[in-house]
Design an enzyme around this catalytic site. Structure first.
Site, short mmCIF file in Angstrom:
data_model
loop_
_atom_site.label_atom_id
_atom_site.label_comp_id
_atom_site.label_asym_id
_atom_site.label_seq_id
_atom_site.Cartn_x
_atom_site.Cartn_y
_atom_site.Cartn_z
N ARG A 198 -8.80 -6.09 -2.32
CA ARG A 198 -7.96 -5.81 -1.15
C ARG A 198 -7.40 -7.10 -0.52
O ARG A 198 -7.25 -7.20 0.70
CB ARG A 198 -8.74 -5.03 -0.07
CG ARG A 198 -9.19 -3.68 -0.48
CD ARG A 198 -8.04 -2.72 -0.75
NE ARG A 198 -8.55 -1.40 -0.98
CZ ARG A 198 -8.96 -0.96 -2.18
NH1 ARG A 198 -8.87 -1.74 -3.25
NH2 ARG A 198 -9.43 0.25 -2.32
N SER B 177 -8.22 4.26 4.38
CA SER B 177 -9.51 3.60 4.67
C SER B 177 -9.32 2.57 5.77
O SER B 177 -8.45 1.70 5.65
CB SER B 177 -10.03 2.89 3.43
OG SER B 177 -10.12 3.79 2.37
N GLU C 17 -9.40 -3.04 7.39
CA GLU C 17 -8.52 -3.21 6.22
C GLU C 17 -7.03 -3.32 6.58
O GLU C 17 -6.35 -4.24 6.12
CB GLU C 17 -8.74 -2.06 5.23
CG GLU C 17 -8.01 -2.26 3.93
CD GLU C 17 -7.91 -0.99 3.11
OE1 GLU C 17 -8.92 -0.59 2.51
OE2 GLU C 17 -6.82 -0.40 3.06
C1 FAD Z 1 -3.73 8.39 3.43
C2 FAD Z 1 -3.76 6.96 2.95
C3 FAD Z 1 -4.46 6.62 1.80
C4 FAD Z 1 -4.48 5.30 1.34
N1 FAD Z 1 -5.18 5.01 0.20
C5 FAD Z 1 -5.23 3.75 -0.26
C6 FAD Z 1 -5.96 3.44 -1.44
O1 FAD Z 1 -6.52 4.32 -2.10
N2 FAD Z 1 -5.99 2.15 -1.86
C7 FAD Z 1 -5.35 1.16 -1.19
O2 FAD Z 1 -5.42 0.00 -1.63
N3 FAD Z 1 -4.65 1.43 -0.06
C8 FAD Z 1 -4.57 2.68 0.43
N4 FAD Z 1 -3.88 2.96 1.57
C9 FAD Z 1 -3.22 1.86 2.31
C10 FAD Z 1 -1.70 1.71 2.02
O3 FAD Z 1 -1.17 2.89 1.49
C11 FAD Z 1 -1.42 0.55 1.06
O4 FAD Z 1 -1.92 -0.65 1.58
C12 FAD Z 1 0.09 0.38 0.81
O5 FAD Z 1 0.30 -0.57 -0.21
C13 FAD Z 1 0.87 -0.04 2.04
O6 FAD Z 1 2.25 0.06 1.73
P1 FAD Z 1 3.35 0.16 2.84
O7 FAD Z 1 4.68 0.05 2.19
O8 FAD Z 1 3.13 1.36 3.68
O9 FAD Z 1 3.05 -1.17 3.67
P2 FAD Z 1 3.21 -1.48 5.27
O10 FAD Z 1 2.19 -0.70 5.98
O11 FAD Z 1 4.64 -1.23 5.64
O12 FAD Z 1 2.90 -3.00 5.29
C14 FAD Z 1 1.60 -3.47 4.99
C15 FAD Z 1 1.61 -5.02 5.03
O13 FAD Z 1 2.45 -5.51 4.00
C16 FAD Z 1 3.52 -6.31 4.54
N5 FAD Z 1 4.70 -6.02 3.73
C17 FAD Z 1 5.34 -4.83 3.58
N6 FAD Z 1 6.34 -4.94 2.69
C18 FAD Z 1 6.33 -6.24 2.26
C19 FAD Z 1 7.12 -6.98 1.34
N7 FAD Z 1 8.14 -6.42 0.67
N8 FAD Z 1 6.84 -8.29 1.15
C20 FAD Z 1 5.80 -8.88 1.79
N9 FAD Z 1 5.02 -8.23 2.68
C21 FAD Z 1 5.28 -6.93 2.90
C22 FAD Z 1 3.67 -5.85 6.00
O14 FAD Z 1 4.24 -6.84 6.81
C23 FAD Z 1 2.21 -5.58 6.34
O15 FAD Z 1 1.57 -6.80 6.62
C24 FAD Z 1 -3.81 4.28 2.06
C25 FAD Z 1 -3.10 4.62 3.23
C26 FAD Z 1 -3.07 5.94 3.67
C27 FAD Z 1 -2.29 6.28 4.91
#
Ligand code: FAD
Length: 344
Positions: free
Chosen positions: A168, A241, A337
């Site tokens: 992570r 999580s 996380e």
């Molecule tokens: C129901 C649920 C289940 C989940 N299950 C998992 C799981 O099983 N495993 C897991 O690892 N995660 C899980 N997650 C967490 C999440 O889905 C992941 O971390 C996902 O990759 C976040 O993507 P996002 O586009 O929504 O990022 P955001 O929430 O929009 O951003 C997250 C971070 O990344 C940065 N960021 C976003 N885009 C970029 C970019 N293009 N370049 C650089 N930085 C950037 C943002 O500034 C922020 O710091 C879960 C979340 C939910 C709600």
């Protein structure tokens, strides 16, 4: 303001965050091209404003309004380049939906991403915390990441080792890597790599079905398990999580196991043990707990929920209480996380 640039003012971010916490962005731009990203950065630099990158908002907690530019990454496009050895190089732009990418690779018969199905969010954010599920991490198939350096506005490509991936975590979460905007991610997938099916629930579901093991059946099983365990953020706001699984040394683990013979754990190669944060929180009696707008999910203690659409600070307050309690009961520190803005 650059009139050709579609920057909006005072934008409500709640609909863009899966935790639905109310927070305003002073400025907001959804960038559809690298040129628009550069213009957005220039816009912020000219006004001396901080920039927050936004993907699907599924791992982000806005603790207060953001007095800067929220740059939403909207870059689209996926290419598949089959290789002579039967593998395929897949390149996906940052704004693509992660789960759609997984289902499209599986539909083409390529293996490698099937265990990561149904993780919300975008391709561009996936490397930030090296997303992982059911024994697989993004780093296992990722080959390269294309980035734009916010300081120089120049683009460059980072190899997998240069991204510093671990559990992570990655370079992109450190002070050395926070100036990189991820533009696209490249993977090498193939048709014959061994399927990863040994992980707890997944092994049980696949065995009970007795169906042929393919990337498609593994993906279906992962989706079934996830739907039965995790709340859909569209119905119950959450960020998945909330705490990372803590890692403890052998001595502390033995001590805990004496007190709690049922303790959920995964032995690591270096002799340490990864504990299940959800198990600790569940044992401490937090599952289903409610406090004002926020609470702990009643089926998965690792997930904090925000059914009352409370502010980010309320969610963090509850998280702090849980952290203090787990430290007191088990002597184990839990780390949050999702990314918090502002950070600690
Ligand atoms: C129901 C649920 C289940 C989940 N299950 C998992 C799981 O099983 N495993 C897991 O690892 N995660 C899980 N997650 C967490 C999440 O889905 C992941 O971390 C996902 O990759 C976040 O993507 P996002 O586009 O929504 O990022 P955001 O929430 O929009 O951003 C997250 C971070 O990344 C940065 N960021 C976003 N885009 C970029 C970019 N293009 N370049 C650089 N930085 C950037 C943002 O500034 C922020 O710091 C879960 C979340 C939910 C709600």
């Amino acid at each position: 303001m650059n009139s050709s640039l579609p920057v909006q003012e005072n934008v409500d971010l709640a609909p863009l965050l899966t935790l639905r916490t109310p927070a305003q962005a002073r400025f907001y731009l959804c960038a559809q091209s690298i040129a628009e990203i550069r213009q957005g950065l220039e816009f912020a630099r000219a006004r001396d404003l901080p920039v927050l990158l936004l993907g699907g908002g599924s791992n982000l907690i806005l603790v207060e309004d953001f007095d800067g530019l929220v740059l939403h990454l909207g870059l689209k496009g996926v290419t598949y380049t089959p290789q002579e050895d039967g593998s395929c190089i897949v390149r996906a732009a940052a704004g693509e939906n992660w789960h759609e990418l997984v289902t499209n690779t599986v539909a083409r018969g390529y293996r490698g991403l099937e265990n990561l199905a149904l993780i919300p969010g975008t391709v561009g954010a996936a490397p930030v915390q090296n997303i992982g599920a059911y024994g697989v991490e993004l780093k296992d198939t990722l080959t390269r990441v294309e980035v734009l350096d916010r300081r120089t506005f120049q683009c460059r490509t980072l190899t997998n080792p240069e991204c510093g991936f671990s559990y992570r975590n990655s370079l992109f979460k450190t002070s050395d890597g926070q100036h990189f905007i991820i533009l696209a991610v490249e993977f090498r997938l193939d048709r014959s790599r061994p399927l990863q099916v040994g992980y707890g629930d997944l092994a049980r579901v696949l065995e009970s079905r007795g169906a042929e093991m393919t990337e498609a059946s593994v993906m279906q099983a992962v989706m079934e398990i996830r739907r039965s365990k995790l709340p859909d953020p569209k119905l119950i706001p959450n960020v998945g999580s909330f705490f990372m699984n803590p890692i403890v040394d052998c001595r502390q683990f033995q001590h805990l196991q004496q007190q709690y013979p049922q303790i959920a754990h995964y032995p690591l190669h270096d002799g340490r043990h990864k504990l299940a944060a959800g198990w600790l929180i569940d044992q401490a009696g937090w599952k289903g707990y409610r406090e004002g707008n926020v609470g702990v999910h009643d089926r998965q203690a690792l997930v904090l929920i925000n059914p009352g659409q409370g502010r980010g600070s309320e969610v963090i307050e509850l998280a702090r209480k849980i952290q203090r309690d787990i430290l007191q009961r088990f002597g184990v520190a839990l780390n949050i996380e999702p990314v918090r803005v502002p950070g600690d």
